[in-house]
Design an enzyme around this catalytic site. Structure first.
Site, PDB file in Angstrom:
ATOM      1  N   SER A 188       0.832  -1.202   0.000  1.00 44.03           N
ATOM      2  CA  SER A 188       0.000   0.000   0.000  1.00 44.03           C
ATOM      3  C   SER A 188       0.866   1.251   0.000  1.00 44.03           C
ATOM      4  O   SER A 188       1.621   1.459  -0.942  1.00 44.03           O
ATOM      5  CB  SER A 188      -0.976  -0.027   1.180  1.00 44.03           C
ATOM      6  OG  SER A 188      -1.980   0.939   1.007  1.00 44.03           O
ATOM      7  N   ASP A 284      -9.092  -3.216  -6.644  1.00 46.32           N
ATOM      8  CA  ASP A 284      -8.511  -2.935  -5.327  1.00 46.32           C
ATOM      9  C   ASP A 284      -9.583  -2.378  -4.384  1.00 46.32           C
ATOM     10  O   ASP A 284     -10.214  -1.358  -4.667  1.00 46.32           O
ATOM     11  CB  ASP A 284      -7.370  -1.931  -5.498  1.00 46.32           C
ATOM     12  CG  ASP A 284      -6.682  -1.610  -4.186  1.00 46.32           C
ATOM     13  OD1 ASP A 284      -5.672  -2.249  -3.887  1.00 46.32           O
ATOM     14  OD2 ASP A 284      -7.171  -0.713  -3.468  1.00 46.32           O
ATOM     15  N   HIS A 351      -6.887  -5.870  -0.971  1.00 46.86           N
ATOM     16  CA  HIS A 351      -5.853  -4.824  -0.941  1.00 46.86           C
ATOM     17  C   HIS A 351      -4.517  -5.533  -0.690  1.00 46.86           C
ATOM     18  O   HIS A 351      -4.106  -6.342  -1.508  1.00 46.86           O
ATOM     19  CB  HIS A 351      -6.209  -3.778   0.107  1.00 46.86           C
ATOM     20  CG  HIS A 351      -5.399  -2.509   0.005  1.00 46.86           C
ATOM     21  ND1 HIS A 351      -5.236  -1.819  -1.184  1.00 46.86           N
ATOM     22  CD2 HIS A 351      -4.705  -1.799   0.942  1.00 46.86           C
ATOM     23  CE1 HIS A 351      -4.489  -0.734  -0.973  1.00 46.86           C
ATOM     24  NE2 HIS A 351      -4.149  -0.718   0.307  1.00 46.86           N
TER      25      HIS A 351
END
Length: 408
Positions: A188, A284, A351
């Protein structure tokens, strides 16, 4: 895991996602799926941090966790950059400085699992490497170099770039300078950081040492949401200007475009020369929730059920998400054409995947081309399959291995 959600968006916060995954993992440990206890690794504070100006938002020394490699992996290194939001305003950064994402005073050791695990079954390729997790406390993807004050006159330090440089220097002094192979990774906001620092990291080693980079769920797009606003651009613009990240941005991009545009991965990968692997979902869950249909652009909450579970989405919502996926695949053509690069672009609603045992490499992990993420990364790292470039099909096509994934 990327940034603070807008009011009304019910996506899990960074630590909540971690807690949820750990809770499910605990349930799995009582089921037929074999798991091993995650490893707790001691926290190390950076030496002489204040003298170097390499400090967290509140001025405390940054930290990392290092587990030494063994056997055939004793001279192999995996350096992971922790993710967990950005702060793009003084107020946001001031609040963040009172948490473990802005101060080492609140940090506790995190468990090493997934790609960081020392369990051969869970992590068959990297289990015996030197594993480092650099903790995230600057709020700017390890990129800024500035300081400021909050409204109460308390100093705030935006020193992510200095933290990055000082921690890597310390790791080199602890033996990484003699590494025979190295991987820089992140998830991330940490996945974005891995792209930002990839070539700089490569330059620290002898040209004959294999050095590669991996970005997990870090490929953020500059797209309009359903109300016409650009959520990610507003966040990134705040980070770029508040934290002064120009030093890490590609010079060729800065010569033609605004610094905020150059902070986005589709621009960054054009300039990266180091072999890189990009793992992302075409749907996502963070970007669907914050970019495609953020709470502020959904006053009637028509997207709420869809964002909770992609299988509940209407045909109109699927069309919007497929448009997002198409943009991602288009922006990734640069990577597709780069020799030796790797892609694992699934169509599951997720994610980050690399830091967790059940999503990295387990009987219920998602698969592309019959490979788990761990399998694909290993094949890519050792040079098999011409770079390993897997892109999943679009909805309504369904990848059956998504059914076992947590919808986060």
């Amino acid at each position: 895991m990327a940034t603070t959600p807008r009011p009304g968006f019910a996506a899990p916060a960074p630590r909540l996602i971690t807690m949820t995954l750990l809770a499910v993992s605990a349930l799995l440990s009582r089921s037929s799926v074999p798991t091993a206890a995650a490893e707790l690794v001691e926290l190390t504070l950076l030496a002489n941090a204040r003298e170097k100006g390499a400090v967290c938002l509140d001025g405390s020394p940054p930290a990392y966790q290092l587990r030494r490699g063994f056997g055939s992996g004793s001279r192999s290194w995996l350096v992971n950059l922790e993710g967990g939001a950005w702060c793009n305003t003084t107020e946001d950064c001031s609040s963040r400085s009172l948490t473990d994402l802005g101060s080492s005073k609140f940090m506790k050791p995190i468990e090493f699992e997934g790609m960081l695990s020392n369990n051969h079954t869970e992590n068959p390729y990297f289990y015996n490497w030197n594993i480092v997790d650099i903790r995230y406390c600057d709020g700017g993807s390890f990129a800024g170099d500035a300081e400021g004050e909050d409204r109460n006159g308390t100093k705030l330090f935006y020193r992510g770039l200095r933290i990055w440089e000082a921690v890597v220097d310390e790791l080199m002094a602890k033996g990484m300078d003699t590494a025979k192979q190295v991987l820089l990774a992140g998830c991330s906001a940490g996945g974005l950081a891995a792209l930002l620092h990839c070539d700089n990291f490569r330059a620290r080693f002898h040209p004959e040492v294999p050095v590669k980079c991996l970005s997990d769920a870090g490929f953020f797009l500059d797209v309009k949401d359903s109300s016409g606003e650009r959520f990610m651009r507003s966040i990134f613009s705040g980070v770029v200007h508040l934290q002064n990240v120009r030093k890490v941005l590609p010079k060729d991009c800065l010569a033609k475009k605004d610094p905020t545009e150059c902070f986005f991965p589709p621009e960054l990968i054009k300039s990266i020369s180091t072999t890189t692997f990009i793992r992302n979902s075409g749907y996502d869950s963070y970007q669907v929730g914050n970019v495609v249909a953020p709470g502020g652009s959904d006053p009637g909450q028509s997207w709420a059920s869809c964002k909770a579970d992609i299988r509940n989405c209407t045909s109109t919502q699927i069309l919007a998400m497929n448009g997002f996926r198409e943009k991602m695949v288009e922006d990734l053509k640069v990577a597709q054409h780069k020799r030796g690069w790797g892609l694992f672009i699934d169509s599951c609603f997720n994610h980050c995947q690399t830091p967790f045992r059940i999503t990295w490499h387990s009987p219920i992990s998602l698969r592309l081309g019959n490979k788990t993420i761990a399998d694909a990364v290993a094949d890519w790292y050792v040079g098999k399959d011409h770079g390993v470039k897997e892109i999943d099909c679009a909805y309504p096509c369904i990848n059956p291995t998504c059914s076992s994934q947590l919808d986060l």
